[in-house]
Design an enzyme around this catalytic site. Sequence first.
Site, short mmCIF file in Angstrom:
data_model
loop_
_atom_site.label_atom_id
_atom_site.label_comp_id
_atom_site.label_asym_id
_atom_site.label_seq_id
_atom_site.Cartn_x
_atom_site.Cartn_y
_atom_site.Cartn_z
N TRP A 151 68.46 -29.72 128.05
CA TRP A 151 67.93 -29.17 129.31
C TRP A 151 66.99 -30.11 130.05
O TRP A 151 66.60 -29.82 131.17
CB TRP A 151 67.18 -27.86 129.03
CG TRP A 151 66.28 -27.90 127.83
CD1 TRP A 151 66.56 -27.37 126.60
CD2 TRP A 151 64.98 -28.51 127.72
NE1 TRP A 151 65.51 -27.60 125.74
CE2 TRP A 151 64.54 -28.30 126.40
CE3 TRP A 151 64.16 -29.20 128.61
CZ2 TRP A 151 63.30 -28.77 125.93
CZ3 TRP A 151 62.93 -29.68 128.17
CH2 TRP A 151 62.51 -29.46 126.84
N ASN A 152 66.60 -31.23 129.45
CA ASN A 152 65.57 -32.04 130.12
C ASN A 152 66.10 -32.82 131.32
O ASN A 152 65.43 -32.97 132.33
CB ASN A 152 64.87 -32.97 129.12
CG ASN A 152 65.82 -33.91 128.41
OD1 ASN A 152 66.98 -33.59 128.18
ND2 ASN A 152 65.32 -35.08 128.04
N PRO A 177 73.16 -26.62 128.28
CA PRO A 177 72.07 -25.82 127.73
C PRO A 177 71.94 -24.48 128.44
O PRO A 177 72.20 -24.38 129.65
CB PRO A 177 70.83 -26.69 127.97
CG PRO A 177 71.21 -27.55 129.13
CD PRO A 177 72.67 -27.81 129.00
N GLY A 228 70.42 -34.71 122.03
CA GLY A 228 69.47 -33.68 121.63
C GLY A 228 68.63 -34.13 120.47
O GLY A 228 68.45 -35.34 120.24
N SER A 229 68.13 -33.19 119.70
CA SER A 229 67.21 -33.52 118.61
C SER A 229 67.96 -34.14 117.43
O SER A 229 69.16 -33.92 117.23
CB SER A 229 66.50 -32.25 118.13
OG SER A 229 67.39 -31.41 117.43
N GLU A 250 73.04 -39.34 120.73
CA GLU A 250 71.84 -39.84 121.40
C GLU A 250 70.74 -38.84 121.05
O GLU A 250 70.66 -37.75 121.61
CB GLU A 250 72.06 -39.94 122.91
CG GLU A 250 71.00 -40.80 123.60
CD GLU A 250 69.85 -39.97 124.14
OE1 GLU A 250 68.80 -39.92 123.45
OE2 GLU A 250 69.98 -39.40 125.23
N CYS A 284 63.47 -38.20 126.51
CA CYS A 284 63.68 -38.78 125.18
C CYS A 284 63.13 -40.19 125.07
O CYS A 284 62.81 -40.65 123.97
CB CYS A 284 65.17 -38.74 124.81
SG CYS A 284 66.25 -39.58 125.99
N GLU A 380 57.87 -36.34 117.58
CA GLU A 380 58.00 -36.48 119.03
C GLU A 380 57.39 -35.27 119.73
O GLU A 380 57.84 -34.14 119.53
CB GLU A 380 59.48 -36.62 119.40
CG GLU A 380 59.74 -36.82 120.88
CD GLU A 380 61.23 -36.93 121.19
OE1 GLU A 380 61.57 -37.52 122.22
OE2 GLU A 380 62.05 -36.41 120.40
N GLU A 457 75.89 -44.73 125.66
CA GLU A 457 76.40 -44.19 126.91
C GLU A 457 75.90 -45.10 128.02
O GLU A 457 74.86 -45.73 127.91
CB GLU A 457 75.93 -42.75 127.11
CG GLU A 457 76.47 -41.81 126.05
CD GLU A 457 75.96 -40.39 126.19
OE1 GLU A 457 74.80 -40.22 126.61
OE2 GLU A 457 76.72 -39.47 125.89
#
Length: 475
Positions: A151-152, A177, A228-229, A250, A284, A380, A457
């Site tokens: 979602w970021n 998301p 994501g995480s 990623e 990230c 993080e 990517e």
Amino acid sequence: MTYQADLKLFIDGAWRSGEGRDVHTVVNPVTGSGIADVPYATAADLDEALAASERAWPEWRAMDVEKRGSILRKAAKLLRERAEAIGAILTQEQGKPIAEAKAEVLGSAQLFDWYAEDAKRDYGRTLVRPAGQLSRVIRQPVGPVATFTPWNFPIYLLAKKVAAALAAGCTVISRPPHETPGCTTELFRALADAGIPAGVAQLVHGEADLVSRTLIASRTIRKVSFTGSTAVGKHLMKLCADSMTRVTMELGGHAPVLIFDDCDLEKTLDMVVPQKFRNAGQVCVSPTRFYVQESIYEPFLEGFAARTAKVTVGDGLAAETRMGPLANARRPDAVGALVDDARAKGARVLAGGERGDQGFFFQPTLLADVTNEAKIMNEEPFGPVAVTRAFSTFDEVIAEANRLPFGLAAFAFTENGRRANLLGDALESGMVGINTFAISVADAPFGGVKDSGFGSEGGKEGLESYQVVKAIHQA
């Protein structure tokens, strides 16, 4: 401004609404209140999407690369024309300032243009053989792809995957998301309006576990791309192992920033403070662990704190806002717990440190003298918190920067050219920015090492991640 998203699924070339399906409430992080309901895909919807993706793939991969590219370029054009409206939807769903949201939409359009052209330059190679023999190496699309995005940066990270996969000749099923379904739906609306054939690009909002398990378990899916995480990435990799499905991961980071005493301090501060609080630190590659050489440590803290105090926090739709709320109800509590832990272990709070009175806000925060025992030095924060400590020598700071199992991005500020060369080699990270934060661009690879994932990517590498290599030998 009224929320104006048309929330639907896009399966086999048709839009599907919520009749007979469960729905999820979309929340505006400024107020914490619901603003719409998004329909969730059923198991039957997912089966139809898989069948459509498999059926559409042979025709799409065989389509002339220029014709595929023309669809991507038209989608890019539509995204640019609709950037204001899509940006407003993004801001109301995720919280970031409207200028950042619009820039994200425009950056997504650039990705579609880049890959529309880059696919034409996928040449392969011919090997040296005796007369009358031929050996060549070609790249072909891997097949139907499943993408999972956070979602970021909900549009940009989705576009990074979808544009490259489509350009390579793959079909795509995407699960965005649940926090940001409206802006991601608009990306697929642009593809649909650009004339993407039925089944080539499909959007399935839904419960994460059901969608991921169903798609990954299917033999139709040949590749999974996830952002994501680290914890979720490792879980998806285990699911992919059963079917030997290829993956690009990623994952999380905890970016160190090395500030040397020969930098232009005022210029550096003017760069690092806005970058730290961009998207409320929910990036990230956000600069997070600031290691500052001893002789300029206190002046750096003073300048950082003064600039932090001037960051205007508020509704992202307001023109004066420079930082909006965090994206969901979980984030303020998580960030606050890390700040409290650091404070209890001796850190000085020089700015911020508290959550807001409403919605999902958290103050822009600066912590000084943070020890490695503090959780925030090891986990993080994914929020608007900068953590700082002083260092003395080059070897010392490199050891600190490389201490964690993450290696997504690292940054350094120095005017010494020899030191800059050494930094590029010594930092264990997929990307290094020296005197710059511009590391996420269409023509360069984006990806990490260690627990920050693998695969890239962006750039030529982004296209190659959706391809398989074939060697053809002819005697």
